[in-house]
Enzyme design. Structure first.
Site, PDB file in Angstrom:
ATOM      1  N   TYR A 143       0.880  -1.178   0.000  1.00 42.21           N
ATOM      2  CA  TYR A 143       0.000   0.000   0.000  1.00 42.21           C
ATOM      3  C   TYR A 143       0.911   1.219   0.000  1.00 42.21           C
ATOM      4  O   TYR A 143       2.068   1.141  -0.392  1.00 42.21           O
ATOM      5  CB  TYR A 143      -0.927  -0.107   1.226  1.00 42.21           C
ATOM      6  CG  TYR A 143      -2.088   0.864   1.268  1.00 42.21           C
ATOM      7  CD1 TYR A 143      -2.881   1.091   0.149  1.00 42.21           C
ATOM      8  CD2 TYR A 143      -2.398   1.535   2.442  1.00 42.21           C
ATOM      9  CE1 TYR A 143      -3.952   1.967   0.200  1.00 42.21           C
ATOM     10  CE2 TYR A 143      -3.464   2.412   2.510  1.00 42.21           C
ATOM     11  CZ  TYR A 143      -4.241   2.627   1.380  1.00 42.21           C
ATOM     12  OH  TYR A 143      -5.296   3.501   1.438  1.00 42.21           O
TER      13      TYR A 143
ATOM     14  N   ARG B 106      -6.462  10.130 -10.757  1.00 42.38           N
ATOM     15  CA  ARG B 106      -5.843  10.860  -9.635  1.00 42.38           C
ATOM     16  C   ARG B 106      -5.279   9.847  -8.646  1.00 42.38           C
ATOM     17  O   ARG B 106      -5.822   9.617  -7.578  1.00 42.38           O
ATOM     18  CB  ARG B 106      -6.886  11.751  -8.941  1.00 42.38           C
ATOM     19  CG  ARG B 106      -6.288  12.767  -7.988  1.00 42.38           C
ATOM     20  CD  ARG B 106      -7.280  13.182  -6.929  1.00 42.38           C
ATOM     21  NE  ARG B 106      -7.693  12.063  -6.097  1.00 42.38           N
ATOM     22  CZ  ARG B 106      -7.040  11.665  -5.009  1.00 42.38           C
ATOM     23  NH1 ARG B 106      -5.933  12.266  -4.642  1.00 42.38           N
ATOM     24  NH2 ARG B 106      -7.483  10.637  -4.302  1.00 42.38           N
TER      25      ARG B 106
ATOM     26  N   LYS C 282      -5.577  -2.245  -2.594  1.00 46.01           N
ATOM     27  CA  LYS C 282      -6.685  -2.041  -1.656  1.00 46.01           C
ATOM     28  C   LYS C 282      -7.342  -3.365  -1.294  1.00 46.01           C
ATOM     29  O   LYS C 282      -7.647  -3.632  -0.123  1.00 46.01           O
ATOM     30  CB  LYS C 282      -7.737  -1.123  -2.290  1.00 46.01           C
ATOM     31  CG  LYS C 282      -7.322   0.338  -2.419  1.00 46.01           C
ATOM     32  CD  LYS C 282      -7.520   1.092  -1.123  1.00 46.01           C
ATOM     33  CE  LYS C 282      -7.203   2.568  -1.304  1.00 46.01           C
ATOM     34  NZ  LYS C 282      -7.428   3.351  -0.090  1.00 46.01           N
TER      35      LYS C 282
ATOM     36  N   GLU D 239     -12.281   4.563  -6.252  1.00 42.45           N
ATOM     37  CA  GLU D 239     -10.943   4.867  -5.764  1.00 42.45           C
ATOM     38  C   GLU D 239     -10.175   5.727  -6.767  1.00 42.45           C
ATOM     39  O   GLU D 239     -10.092   5.385  -7.954  1.00 42.45           O
ATOM     40  CB  GLU D 239     -10.173   3.560  -5.520  1.00 42.45           C
ATOM     41  CG  GLU D 239      -8.887   3.735  -4.766  1.00 42.45           C
ATOM     42  CD  GLU D 239      -9.105   4.190  -3.333  1.00 42.45           C
ATOM     43  OE1 GLU D 239      -8.329   5.043  -2.872  1.00 42.45           O
ATOM     44  OE2 GLU D 239     -10.037   3.695  -2.682  1.00 42.45           O
ATOM     45  N   ASP D 240      -9.640   6.838  -6.304  1.00 42.95           N
ATOM     46  CA  ASP D 240      -8.728   7.687  -7.072  1.00 42.95           C
ATOM     47  C   ASP D 240      -9.331   8.202  -8.384  1.00 42.95           C
ATOM     48  O   ASP D 240      -8.664   8.234  -9.429  1.00 42.95           O
ATOM     49  CB  ASP D 240      -7.417   6.945  -7.340  1.00 42.95           C
ATOM     50  CG  ASP D 240      -6.568   6.848  -6.067  1.00 42.95           C
ATOM     51  OD1 ASP D 240      -6.941   7.490  -5.065  1.00 42.95           O
ATOM     52  OD2 ASP D 240      -5.556   6.145  -6.075  1.00 42.95           O
TER      53      ASP D 240
ATOM     54  N   ASP E  56     -13.763   6.048  -1.372  1.00 43.96           N
ATOM     55  CA  ASP E  56     -12.801   5.976  -0.271  1.00 43.96           C
ATOM     56  C   ASP E  56     -12.041   7.288  -0.085  1.00 43.96           C
ATOM     57  O   ASP E  56     -11.733   7.679   1.039  1.00 43.96           O
ATOM     58  CB  ASP E  56     -11.817   4.831  -0.519  1.00 43.96           C
ATOM     59  CG  ASP E  56     -10.864   4.638   0.641  1.00 43.96           C
ATOM     60  OD1 ASP E  56     -11.344   4.514   1.784  1.00 43.96           O
ATOM     61  OD2 ASP E  56      -9.640   4.623   0.419  1.00 43.96           O
ATOM     62  N   ASP E  57     -11.729   7.996  -1.175  1.00 45.63           N
ATOM     63  CA  ASP E  57     -10.975   9.239  -1.071  1.00 45.63           C
ATOM     64  C   ASP E  57     -11.784  10.329  -0.374  1.00 45.63           C
ATOM     65  O   ASP E  57     -11.217  11.197   0.292  1.00 45.63           O
ATOM     66  CB  ASP E  57     -10.559   9.722  -2.467  1.00 45.63           C
ATOM     67  CG  ASP E  57      -9.744   8.679  -3.199  1.00 45.63           C
ATOM     68  OD1 ASP E  57      -8.643   8.346  -2.725  1.00 45.63           O
ATOM     69  OD2 ASP E  57     -10.214   8.168  -4.236  1.00 45.63           O
TER      70      ASP E  57
ATOM     71  N   ASN F 118      -0.455  11.756   0.475  1.00 45.31           N
ATOM     72  CA  ASN F 118       0.356  10.608   0.075  1.00 45.31           C
ATOM     73  C   ASN F 118       0.915  10.820  -1.325  1.00 45.31           C
ATOM     74  O   ASN F 118       0.316  11.550  -2.122  1.00 45.31           O
ATOM     75  CB  ASN F 118      -0.508   9.338   0.083  1.00 45.31           C
ATOM     76  CG  ASN F 118      -0.832   8.868   1.481  1.00 45.31           C
ATOM     77  OD1 ASN F 118       0.039   8.816   2.332  1.00 45.31           O
ATOM     78  ND2 ASN F 118      -2.091   8.528   1.715  1.00 45.31           N
TER      79      ASN F 118
ATOM     80  N   ASN G 239      -4.215   6.220   8.179  1.00 49.62           N
ATOM     81  CA  ASN G 239      -4.268   5.337   7.019  1.00 49.62           C
ATOM     82  C   ASN G 239      -5.703   4.878   6.786  1.00 49.62           C
ATOM     83  O   ASN G 239      -6.353   4.372   7.700  1.00 49.62           O
ATOM     84  CB  ASN G 239      -3.358   4.131   7.299  1.00 49.62           C
ATOM     85  CG  ASN G 239      -3.030   3.349   6.046  1.00 49.62           C
ATOM     86  OD1 ASN G 239      -3.905   3.132   5.209  1.00 49.62           O
ATOM     87  ND2 ASN G 239      -1.789   2.919   5.921  1.00 49.62           N
TER      88      ASN G 239
END
Length: 583
Positions: free
Chosen positions: A114, A167, A185, A257-258, A280-281, A420, A465
């Site tokens: 991760y 992203r 993930k 995600e992203d 999640d972001d 991150n 995290n």
């Protein structure tokens, strides 16, 4: 209502002895299947029955010895990227051993599978690419996504992590290389939350990339054209969501995600009441950040509504955190409008204030009455926040002067550098603790080493995290069949995480429980989510289990090798016919 999945674990009882695994595969096919392969741990009887005797050296090594061998190879690698490639290769060869290794020392291995190493792995995905994992769905597959899903060998999928690669962490548009994120993930879904890996599916939606370097890279594995946007993009997402629920059911969890800011909030608002989905972001980051703030209140000894919070960044992470902070303040008894006044934001154009041009609807909610300002140091000095949260992926944004200023007007300043990977962190743990003389309450998105001050005190930086959040949320949601994931779930999760932080942890500088306990934390989150789901009638699996913890444990993945044959097990006649090929 749907029937609850068979638990296999009597409430209040001990786990029954697992029956042998049945498989029609023989010979090399067994050794090439990572879900079946046990390496040198196959017994003599299993080797004979599965026609693999002679395909393996004659010695027998237990799973524990195999873990030690992996650790020795791990230590021999020259870089974290090499270690990542080693572990991903192990996942492709021997799934149970891979997860056994991860949970043997989760603090050591999480930074490899991760953040931060997964970011480097995504950047180098063309080099690191060995064997496809998950589904790659492109814009050219419109009209056929349902057929593509049938290509996936597992028919029972309970959780999907999907990205379009625009992203990736703080690294920007990595296109198809972003597949490393869903893969990583979902590895943590299993290692941290006990989700069964065969019931998880990583997905890349490839609509192109605007990254010119990738478009020119001969090793790039994705579509080599600019990103497609607009109606064609929306049609692809709509078809994907419909195909997933048609194939795997409406209880299938879909984690976004992203995705870039331009799509993240829009897609969340579009789908959240239609499917079992979350981002999640936005929501996971919000939950873990609020968990850190709630833990910090045990140090500052006041309420969340007593704080003034300044965000460096106003993207999906910042807005998600801010919205959950407002919800938490409301729960304390503070009116919503008053809670909003406690939150200030800075984006690339400066302080977000009323009347400023070109503000999105999400940003307008947190626009305050104030003169426009651009310099972060001056903004901090003017607003005098009690908490400073960085989520803009601008490395070093919290300068030494800013940290000193925070310490000058706060007895215990809260400083969260959450961006991150590590290179994008707003400040280091060392700077925070040294410049505040140990009074700073620090958390980061990526791991930092312990910091020892001249007076001998040692602090262990808390890592905010998201792995504290999404595995437990997923485990709870799929265990009771929640069909729509509301914001209360993420506030509940934040509260559970903060409750696991002891006074000793706080004295050590930790705002989160040690990562070594993350499976226990995930289980507690899942149990609380399931309890509330049955209480408010959002669960769809019935009958309601009496012992919810035992029920959830029975759904969790075991990293121990299974037996293919045992002396004491009597095979059913039909099963014997299948095993021997004697039809």
């Amino acid at each position: 209502m749907d029937a609850a999945p068979a638990s296999g674990l009597p409430h209040g009882g001990s786990p029954p002895r697992a029956p042998p695994v049945w498989t029609l595969k023989r010979g090399c096919d067994v050794l090439r299947d990572p879900t079946l392969n046990k390496g040198l741990a196959f017994t003599l009887e299993e080797r004979q029955q599965l026609n693999i005797q002679g395909l393996l050296p004659p010695c027998f090594l237990s799973q524990e010895i195999q873990v030690l061998r992996v650790l020795k190879n791990f230590e021999r690698q020259a870089s974290d990227l090499d270690r990542y490639i080693l572990l991903m290769g192990l996942q492709d060869q021997n799934e149970k051993l891979f997860y056994k290794v991860l949970i043997s020392d989760i603090e050591r291995f999480m930074p490899i599978v991760y953040t931060p190493t997964v970011g480097l792995a995504c950047q180098q995905y063309g080099i690191a690419f060995r064997r496809p994992r998950g589904l790659f769905i492109t814009l050219h597959d419109r009209g056929h996504i349902a057929t593509l899903l049938k290509s996936w060998p597992q028919t029972v999928i309970k959780a999907i992590v999907v990205t379009d690669g625009e992203r990736i962490l703080g690294l920007g548009d990595l296109g198809c290389y972003g597949m490393g994120i869903p893969v990583g993930k979902l590895a943590l879904y299993t290692a941290c939350g006990g989700m069964k890996p065969q019931e998880c599916l990583p997905v890349m939606l490839d609509v192109g990339t605007d990254n010119e370097e990738l478009l020119k890279d001969p090793l790039y594995i994705g579509l080599k054209h600019k990103r497609i946007r607009g109606q064609a993009y929306d049609d692809l997402l709509d078809e994907f969501m419909q195909a997933v629920t048609s194939r795997y059911g409406r209880n299938c969890l879909i984690q976004f995600e992203d995705f870039a800011n331009i799509n993240a909030f829009r897609l969340l608002n579009k789908y959240r009441n239609l499917y079992c989905t979350f981002n999640d972001d936005i929501q996971g980051t919000a939950s873990v950040a609020v968990a850190g703030l709630l833990a910090a209140l045990q140090i500052t000894d006041n309420k969340l509504s007593d704080h003034t919070i300044l965000f460096q960044g106003a993207g999906e992470a910042a807005l998600g955190i801010a919205n959950l902070i407002v919800m938490a303040m409301e729960k304390e008894g503070t009116p919503k409008e008053e809670a909003i006044t406690k939150i200030w934001m800075v984006d690339s154009k400066g302080l977000i204030v009323k009347g400023r041009a070109s503000l999105t609807l999400e940003k307008q909610r947190f626009a305050q009455q104030h003169d426009e300002m651009r310099n972060l140091e001056e903004i901090v000095d003017k607003i005098r926040p009690t908490a400073l949260i960085g989520v803009a992926a601008i490395g070093g944004a919290f300068t030494k002067q800013i940290i000193k200023n925070m310490a000058s007007f706060n007895k215990r300043p809260i400083i969260f550098a959450l961006s991150n990977p590590t290179s994008k962190a707003e400040c280091s743990a060392e700077d925070c603790y040294h410049l505040t003389e140990g009074n700073g309450i620090f958390a980061s998105g990526s791991p930092f080493d312990p910091v020892t001050l001249p007076d001998g005190r040692t602090f262990f930086p808390g890592q905010g995290n998201n792995a504290y959040v999404f595995p437990g949320v997923a485990l709870g949601v799929v265990s009771c069949g929640i069909r729509h994931i509301n914001e209360e779930i993420f506030l509940t999760t934040a509260e559970v995480i903060s409750q696991q932080v002891s006074q000793r942890h706080l004295e050590e500088g930790r705002l989160y429980p040690p990562l070594a306990s993350i499976q226990d934390v995930s289980l507690k989150i899942a149990v609380k989510i399931v309890e509330e789901a049955y209480s408010n009638n959002t669960a769809s699996f019935y009958p309601e289990p009496e012992d919810k913890e035992a029920f959830i444990r029975s759904q969790m993945y075991s990293t121990d090798y299974e037996s293919f044959l045992t002396d004491s097990y009597t095979w059913p006649k039909e099963a014997m016919k299948i095993q021997t090929g004697n039809f």
